[in-house]
Structure formats: C-alpha cells, structure tokens
Design a protein around this motif. Sequence first.
Motif, PDB file in Angstrom:
ATOM      1  N   CYS A  68     -12.887 -18.872 -56.213  1.00 49.63           N
ATOM      2  CA  CYS A  68     -13.510 -18.682 -57.535  1.00 49.63           C
ATOM      3  C   CYS A  68     -14.007 -17.247 -57.681  1.00 49.63           C
ATOM      4  O   CYS A  68     -13.952 -16.664 -58.770  1.00 49.63           O
ATOM      5  CB  CYS A  68     -14.669 -19.667 -57.708  1.00 49.63           C
ATOM      6  SG  CYS A  68     -14.141 -21.395 -57.741  1.00 49.63           S
ATOM      7  N   GLY A  69     -14.462 -16.671 -56.562  1.00 53.26           N
ATOM      8  CA  GLY A  69     -14.944 -15.294 -56.608  1.00 53.26           C
ATOM      9  C   GLY A  69     -13.828 -14.293 -56.774  1.00 53.26           C
ATOM     10  O   GLY A  69     -13.916 -13.374 -57.599  1.00 53.26           O
ATOM     11  N   SER A  70     -12.747 -14.457 -56.020  1.00 52.62           N
ATOM     12  CA  SER A  70     -11.651 -13.493 -56.099  1.00 52.62           C
ATOM     13  C   SER A  70     -10.931 -13.544 -57.442  1.00 52.62           C
ATOM     14  O   SER A  70     -10.361 -12.558 -57.888  1.00 52.62           O
ATOM     15  CB  SER A  70     -10.648 -13.730 -54.962  1.00 52.62           C
ATOM     16  OG  SER A  70      -9.955 -14.967 -55.132  1.00 52.62           O
ATOM     17  N   SER A  71     -10.976 -14.701 -58.088  1.00 51.52           N
ATOM     18  CA  SER A  71     -10.324 -14.828 -59.401  1.00 51.52           C
ATOM     19  C   SER A  71     -11.270 -14.496 -60.543  1.00 51.52           C
ATOM     20  O   SER A  71     -10.867 -14.453 -61.706  1.00 51.52           O
ATOM     21  CB  SER A  71      -9.791 -16.254 -59.595  1.00 51.52           C
ATOM     22  OG  SER A  71     -10.868 -17.169 -59.743  1.00 51.52           O
ATOM     23  N   SER A  72     -12.569 -14.291 -60.190  1.00 46.93           N
ATOM     24  CA  SER A  72     -13.599 -14.003 -61.210  1.00 46.93           C
ATOM     25  C   SER A  72     -13.566 -15.033 -62.322  1.00 46.93           C
ATOM     26  O   SER A  72     -13.607 -14.712 -63.521  1.00 46.93           O
ATOM     27  CB  SER A  72     -13.410 -12.590 -61.795  1.00 46.93           C
ATOM     28  OG  SER A  72     -13.506 -11.620 -60.779  1.00 46.93           O
ATOM     29  N   TYR A  73     -13.477 -16.323 -61.930  1.00 47.64           N
ATOM     30  CA  TYR A  73     -13.373 -17.374 -62.946  1.00 47.64           C
ATOM     31  C   TYR A  73     -14.660 -17.444 -63.762  1.00 47.64           C
ATOM     32  O   TYR A  73     -15.754 -17.571 -63.211  1.00 47.64           O
ATOM     33  CB  TYR A  73     -13.091 -18.733 -62.301  1.00 47.64           C
ATOM     34  CG  TYR A  73     -12.743 -19.780 -63.335  1.00 47.64           C
ATOM     35  CD1 TYR A  73     -11.422 -19.965 -63.736  1.00 47.64           C
ATOM     36  CD2 TYR A  73     -13.731 -20.550 -63.950  1.00 47.64           C
ATOM     37  CE1 TYR A  73     -11.094 -20.893 -64.716  1.00 47.64           C
ATOM     38  CE2 TYR A  73     -13.404 -21.466 -64.927  1.00 47.64           C
ATOM     39  CZ  TYR A  73     -12.089 -21.639 -65.302  1.00 47.64           C
ATOM     40  OH  TYR A  73     -11.776 -22.553 -66.280  1.00 47.64           O
ATOM     41  N   PRO A  74     -14.558 -17.376 -65.110  1.00 46.33           N
ATOM     42  CA  PRO A  74     -15.768 -17.395 -65.955  1.00 46.33           C
ATOM     43  C   PRO A  74     -16.161 -18.819 -66.362  1.00 46.33           C
ATOM     44  O   PRO A  74     -15.425 -19.498 -67.061  1.00 46.33           O
ATOM     45  CB  PRO A  74     -15.328 -16.586 -67.178  1.00 46.33           C
ATOM     46  CG  PRO A  74     -13.857 -16.876 -67.297  1.00 46.33           C
ATOM     47  CD  PRO A  74     -13.336 -17.130 -65.890  1.00 46.33           C
ATOM     48  N   CYS A  75     -17.319 -19.264 -65.922  1.00 40.67           N
ATOM     49  CA  CYS A  75     -17.801 -20.586 -66.344  1.00 40.67           C
ATOM     50  C   CYS A  75     -18.399 -20.469 -67.745  1.00 40.67           C
ATOM     51  O   CYS A  75     -19.198 -19.558 -68.006  1.00 40.67           O
ATOM     52  CB  CYS A  75     -18.861 -21.110 -65.382  1.00 40.67           C
ATOM     53  SG  CYS A  75     -18.197 -21.517 -63.749  1.00 40.67           S
ATOM     54  N   PRO A  76     -18.037 -21.349 -68.675  1.00 41.70           N
ATOM     55  CA  PRO A  76     -18.594 -21.287 -70.039  1.00 41.70           C
ATOM     56  C   PRO A  76     -20.046 -21.735 -70.063  1.00 41.70           C
ATOM     57  O   PRO A  76     -20.613 -22.175 -69.055  1.00 41.70           O
ATOM     58  CB  PRO A  76     -17.694 -22.262 -70.807  1.00 41.70           C
ATOM     59  CG  PRO A  76     -17.196 -23.220 -69.775  1.00 41.70           C
ATOM     60  CD  PRO A  76     -17.075 -22.442 -68.496  1.00 41.70           C
ATOM     61  N   GLY A  77     -20.656 -21.588 -71.230  1.00 38.09           N
ATOM     62  CA  GLY A  77     -22.049 -22.001 -71.397  1.00 38.09           C
ATOM     63  C   GLY A  77     -22.278 -23.440 -70.982  1.00 38.09           C
ATOM     64  O   GLY A  77     -21.406 -24.285 -71.125  1.00 38.09           O
TER      65      GLY A  77
END
Length: 218
Positions: A68-77
């Motif tokens: 999740c860190g290497s892909s910089s996955y953005p979690c929504p609100g």
Amino acid sequence: DPSGFTPSSADTVCSSLTCKSTDCCTANPTCGGSSYPCPGHYSPHDASTVCSSLNCSLEDCCTANPTCGSSSYPCPGHYSPHDASTVCSSLNCSLEDCCTGFFAVYPTCGSVNFTCDVGYTAKNASTLCASSVCNATDCCVASVIPTCGSVSYSCPAGYAPKSTETVCLSSVCNSTDCCTAYPTCSSVSFPCPEGYEAKAASTQCPSSGCNLTDCCTA
C-alpha cells in the motif's frame, strides 16, 4: 542458440552433416506449461511466458505484488489506511487491500434523525458523520435566511409590522414571521364606561392599542 532455447550438451551428435536447432537446442518451457506455482503475494505472468532456462524460476513467472505504501494508494474520506507495509492482493492495490471503512461504526444524519437548528438546512440523509456522534457540522449547512426588512415584507390589513431586523424562520418570510395581529377588544379586556355598550368581543382594533371608539358604542 535462439532466444527461448537452452543449448544441448556440446557432445550431442547431430542428425545430419548440418546441425540444426532441433539437434542442438531444447525449447524452454512456458510458465503455463511448467505449471509454475507463484507463492503468496506474487502475481503470475501470462501462461505463455517462456522461461529463461529449462527450469522456470520465480523471476520468470511471477511479479511481487506492491505494498500500500509503495503504490501510494489513496484512501477516500471516512476510511482509515492500513499499514504502509501491507502487501496488496494483486498487482493493482484496491480499497479492500489498503483501507478500512468506518461505515459499520459511524452513523448517517438520517439514521439518527439529526435535526438542524433554525437558520440551517439539512444535508442529505445519507451523509456520513465524521464520528460516532453526529453534529451540526456533519449534517447541516447555514441557510440564506432573509429578514423581514431585506424582503420588504408587507403585512396584510389587521396586522402591525415587526422590526425590519426580524429573521424569518425559513427562506420565505410570512405574516407569522413579520407581523403581529392587532388586538381585539376581548383580548385586551377593554372596559367600556357607564353609558356605553360594548361592541362584539371579536372586534379588532385598527392599531396595536384599543380605545373607546374601537370597542364601545355610546
């Protein structure tokens, strides 16, 4: 030796005076043909991928899934991110891989029947609150509420205007917001002196104060 083939032993005897690839080379297997098993947290290459030798390897047939860190996955609100080291379930990280939602915990404005104060308009009932307790910031937006003066409200006959600074209770002013009904002789208990007969109790006075002319007949 052509690409995708492994050379045979140097002492291999050719089938004719001219050696051919079929004499001196062995086709490397494909990832699909070798049924190479990718371990957990690795995604398989296409089954037609040709291995680099006669024995397929991890590098030939598998790609490590990102974190999740290497892909910089953005979690929504209203979602909380998982640890950055969390390995995704495929080459493309997903919401389920990297985020935990609050939907099972946090209510909506509609589910708690949140009521907005005067001067505020309710947001959509499906609006998710920012914590386990909904508040006005979550569920309401300030309305553009006029005053009696800003809309130049005109009171009907029998009513006295309230202050022009009176704030209306909704976006449309009405007589309840901006006017006060003149009293009746009965509502002020006007006493007619001796020699005068009282008019009907429902007689409405023409101003905010009743007098002898309004309520009595000689």
